[in-house]
Design a protein around this motif. Sequence first.
Motif, PDB file in Angstrom:
ATOM      1  N   ASN A 136      10.454  15.093 -49.859  1.00  0.00           N
ATOM      2  CA  ASN A 136      11.873  14.766 -49.770  1.00  0.00           C
ATOM      3  C   ASN A 136      12.389  14.541 -51.186  1.00  0.00           C
ATOM      4  N   GLN A 167       9.384  10.878 -48.028  1.00  0.00           N
ATOM      5  CA  GLN A 167       8.493  11.204 -46.916  1.00  0.00           C
ATOM      6  C   GLN A 167       7.073  11.271 -47.464  1.00  0.00           C
ATOM      7  N   ILE A 215       2.412   8.735 -41.212  1.00  0.00           N
ATOM      8  CA  ILE A 215       3.589   9.340 -41.817  1.00  0.00           C
ATOM      9  C   ILE A 215       4.638   8.258 -42.048  1.00  0.00           C
ATOM     10  N   HIS A 216       5.264   8.298 -43.216  1.00  0.00           N
ATOM     11  CA  HIS A 216       6.477   7.524 -43.473  1.00  0.00           C
ATOM     12  C   HIS A 216       7.604   8.508 -43.743  1.00  0.00           C
ATOM     13  N   SER A 217       8.683   8.388 -43.010  1.00  0.00           N
ATOM     14  CA  SER A 217       9.905   9.142 -43.272  1.00  0.00           C
ATOM     15  C   SER A 217      11.031   8.144 -43.464  1.00  0.00           C
ATOM     16  N   SER A 239      15.986  10.298 -45.755  1.00  0.00           N
ATOM     17  CA  SER A 239      15.514  11.675 -45.820  1.00  0.00           C
ATOM     18  C   SER A 239      16.672  12.609 -45.515  1.00  0.00           C
ATOM     19  N   TRP A 252      15.553  15.665 -40.247  1.00  0.00           N
ATOM     20  CA  TRP A 252      14.185  15.353 -40.648  1.00  0.00           C
ATOM     21  C   TRP A 252      13.434  14.783 -39.465  1.00  0.00           C
ATOM     22  N   THR A 253      12.178  15.123 -39.395  1.00  0.00           N
ATOM     23  CA  THR A 253      11.345  14.610 -38.307  1.00  0.00           C
ATOM     24  C   THR A 253       9.881  14.807 -38.677  1.00  0.00           C
ATOM     25  N   GLN A 254       9.000  14.421 -37.779  1.00  0.00           N
ATOM     26  CA  GLN A 254       7.573  14.423 -38.065  1.00  0.00           C
ATOM     27  C   GLN A 254       6.795  14.572 -36.768  1.00  0.00           C
ATOM     28  N   GLY A 305       5.514  16.969 -41.449  1.00  0.00           N
ATOM     29  CA  GLY A 305       6.849  16.411 -41.580  1.00  0.00           C
ATOM     30  C   GLY A 305       7.746  17.357 -42.338  1.00  0.00           C
ATOM     31  N   ASN A 347      12.163  17.934 -43.877  1.00  0.00           N
ATOM     32  CA  ASN A 347      13.540  17.476 -44.063  1.00  0.00           C
ATOM     33  C   ASN A 347      14.415  18.686 -44.354  1.00  0.00           C
TER      34      ASN A 347
END
Length: 224
Positions: free
Chosen positions: A44, A82, A94-96, A100, A104-106, A115, A117
């Motif tokens: 990101n 991310q 995972i950290h988002s 972001s 965005w997703t994971q 993941g 963005n």
Amino acid sequence: MTFSLVARCEMTGMFGVAISSSSPAVAARCSYARAGVGAVASQNVTDPTLGPLALDLMEGGLSASEAVSEVKRRGAFIEYRQVLAVDRSGMTAIHSGPNSLGIWTQAEGPNVASGGNLLANDSVPQAIVDGFVLAKGHLGDRLIAAMRAGLAAGGEAGPVHSAGMKLVDKVAWPVADLRCDWTEDCPIEAVATAWDIYKPQLDAYVQRALDPRAAPSYGVPGDE
């Protein structure tokens, strides 16, 4: 501006990262892996210090989840980042951050986390995970299959221009570190082509480093 996955081969313990972006040279800033430890993607609004930090934490004994939690505690402007990690046990985290970009997703699966963005849609990371889980063969083959699945699911909202794949195994250096830093064509296919050429030679390059006396011929002009 990016979609990626980090993964572990459950049969060999090899780790890998694959990534693609509309930005140039994404793999140079965002891909990290260490043999026997794990793999990390930091993306990101990229902070390149977070990948090595997460690997250091996992090498020190933390799980992927514990390492990502510590990265969140220590990292600056973590709401923009991310971070994806897989550890030596195949556990993922995972950290988002809420800042972001775009869609965005994971998604996570056995030995794999994905993941992204600025995605075309929110199904892309799950398609990447599914592509990895369903693929067979060498970890590199599975990473390529996963990235192709993500692209087929929509990929980034705009065209991607760079991509990379990094693999680590039992030695201290990456056994493969293949990149396409910019193209107007498909960078994932450029990396796939490089992998097709490199894969049959991978073990020979490792052997040449460990003991060139036992290595196969180099296959270059003048080599006998």
